[in-house]
Design an enzyme around this catalytic site. Structure first.
Site, short mmCIF file in Angstrom:
data_model
loop_
_atom_site.label_atom_id
_atom_site.label_comp_id
_atom_site.label_asym_id
_atom_site.label_seq_id
_atom_site.Cartn_x
_atom_site.Cartn_y
_atom_site.Cartn_z
N TYR A 1 62.68 -45.58 68.93
CA TYR A 1 63.10 -44.88 67.71
C TYR A 1 64.28 -43.98 68.07
O TYR A 1 64.27 -43.31 69.11
CB TYR A 1 61.97 -44.00 67.15
N GLU B 1 69.72 -43.46 61.29
CA GLU B 1 68.47 -43.79 62.00
C GLU B 1 68.45 -45.26 62.42
O GLU B 1 68.80 -46.13 61.62
CB GLU B 1 67.29 -43.49 61.08
#
Ligand code: GDP
Ligand code: MN
Length: 385
Positions: A108, A196
């Site tokens: 992530y 992201e």
């Protein structure tokens, strides 16, 4: 302002961040053709302004073109409901068809605004993928955060520390440092409040690649980027939000039954708090801003009335720049025009308040005027029983 995954990936790619080969398709036939071009095996991905698609059937691995077409038909046929969309889901108008990549590890990665500390923050975890929310809840120590000094920006040694914390070594570690530096540059140059990559993967062949991407642009910076307005997909927005935007009104949909017309964001927050305290549940709030005209108030009223969840209306206005009689006339005009029979409670104060209250009382509408905010809030809650 949000954009789709495929658009976010184009931006990443323009900053030398590797992405899978892909095509955007508007019909299931196009999906089939794109799948053929990829050699059959591929991934079909519903493009919506929300995440959680993988778990909701919006991301599917496909073995051959006919299967891609079949999945695409299913995905296009109904709104996609994910943990982030709410029960109504979002319409799917575009599907991204991508080459299927063999994934070894998922990470992530994001850069977002930390409003509390007034700086950007880099967030990274070696436990990326579809369960990142669970990781954040259960093992927050597995999520690394790095505040970025706005004066120096992200430094390569900081990026290297993050890459090492992710457990990367050798050339992949160096690739990751470069990727992080590029991601930071993109976040600044493109005015992102969020950029992201989840998951960022190491492929079985040993390359870093962005498998998913989400970008949110800072609405206040849209004027600096001529291309942004054209990137918007209006099918993803609440139609009432679009109408409100046209009139420069801020409309936010909520889940309750009381429509709220207020002026100023701070007053809106206070209004919602007081309503909640009295046991009420707001259906939305509509901020008409500081210097609204009678027409603008009328338009705001029409928008609130179009929200089917609204069973009563609460107006909370401070007439500073705006005069209370002007507001009263706006309400009377709009409510009369659409034959509004819903209960309305108005709390107003400021310039020409007595004149405004008088106009409302004589209007013949189902309207009550509260003495103060608390009194008005408890009245509308009582009226809705
Ligand atoms: P999200 O659920 O909306 O965040 O959608 P993602 O784009 O992140 O996709 C969900 C998951 O699908 C990812 O975490 C990956 O594990 C998987 N996935 C996506 N693309 C591919 C691919 O090309 N190959 C493989 N094997 N898995 C993929
Ligand atoms: Mn994802």
């Amino acid at each position: 302002m949000n954009i789709h995954e495929y658009q976010a990936k184009e931006i990443l790619n323009s900053y030398d961040i590797p992405i899978p080969r892909g095509h955007v398709a508007l019909t299931s036939d196009q999906v089939e053709r794109a799948s053929k071009m990829m050699g059959g095996r591929c991934v079909v991905k519903a493009q919506i302004y929300a995440g959680g698609r993988g778990k909701a059937g919006g991301v599917r691995l496909v073995d051959y073109p006919e299967q891609a077409q079949e999945y695409a038909k299913e995905i296009f046929s109904r709104p996609l409901v994910t943990s982030q969309t709410g029960p109504a889901g979002l319409k799917v108008r575009r599907i991204l068809v991508e080459e299927a990549v063999e994934i070894a590890r998922e990470f992530y990665l994001s850069i977002t605004l930390d409003r509390e500390n007034s700086c950007y923050v880099l967030i990274a975890s070696a436990e990326g993928g579809m369960d990142i929310e669970q990781v954040a809840l259960k093992c927050p120590q597995k999520i690394h955060t790095l505040p970025i000094d706005p004066l120096t920006g992200l430094r390569p040694y900081q990026a290297r520390k993050i890459a090492l914390e992710l457990g990367l070594t050798g050339s992949v570690c160096e690739d990751c440092v470069e990727l992080l530096m590029n991601l930071y540059r993109a976040s600044q140059e493109k005015d992102c409040t969020l950029i992201e990559i989840n998951p960022l993967v190491v492929t079985k062949a040993g390359w870093l690649m962005a498998m998913d991407a989400k970008i949110t642009f800072d609405d206040n910076a849209v004027y600096r980027h001529r291309e942004y307005p054209d990137m918007m997909d209006y099918s993803q927005l609440d139609p009432l939000e679009i109408t409100a935007g046209k009139y420069d009104l801020s409309y936010i949909k909520l889940t309750g039954s009381i429509g709220c017309l207020v002026n100023g964001a701070g007053l809106a927050m206070a209004t919602l708090d007081v309503l909640k305290e009295c046991g009420g549940d707001p259906a939305n709030f509509l901020d008409v801003g500081g210097g609204a005209t009678r027409e603008k108030v009328a338009e705001a009223f029409r928008i609130i009335l179009q929200d089917k969840d609204v069973k009563g209306i609460f107006v909370n206005i401070f007439g500073g720049i705006m005069r209370c009689d002007v507001i009263a006339n706006g309400i009377i005009e709009a409510a009369g025009e659409v034959h509004c029979s819903l209960p309305i409670v108005v709390r107003m104060d400021g310039s020409e308040v007595e004149l405004g209250k008088g106009l409302l009382r004589e209007s013949g509408l189902n309207v009550q005027v509260g003495d103060n905010l608390g009194d008005a809030a408890s009245r509308i809650v009582k009226m809705l029983g």
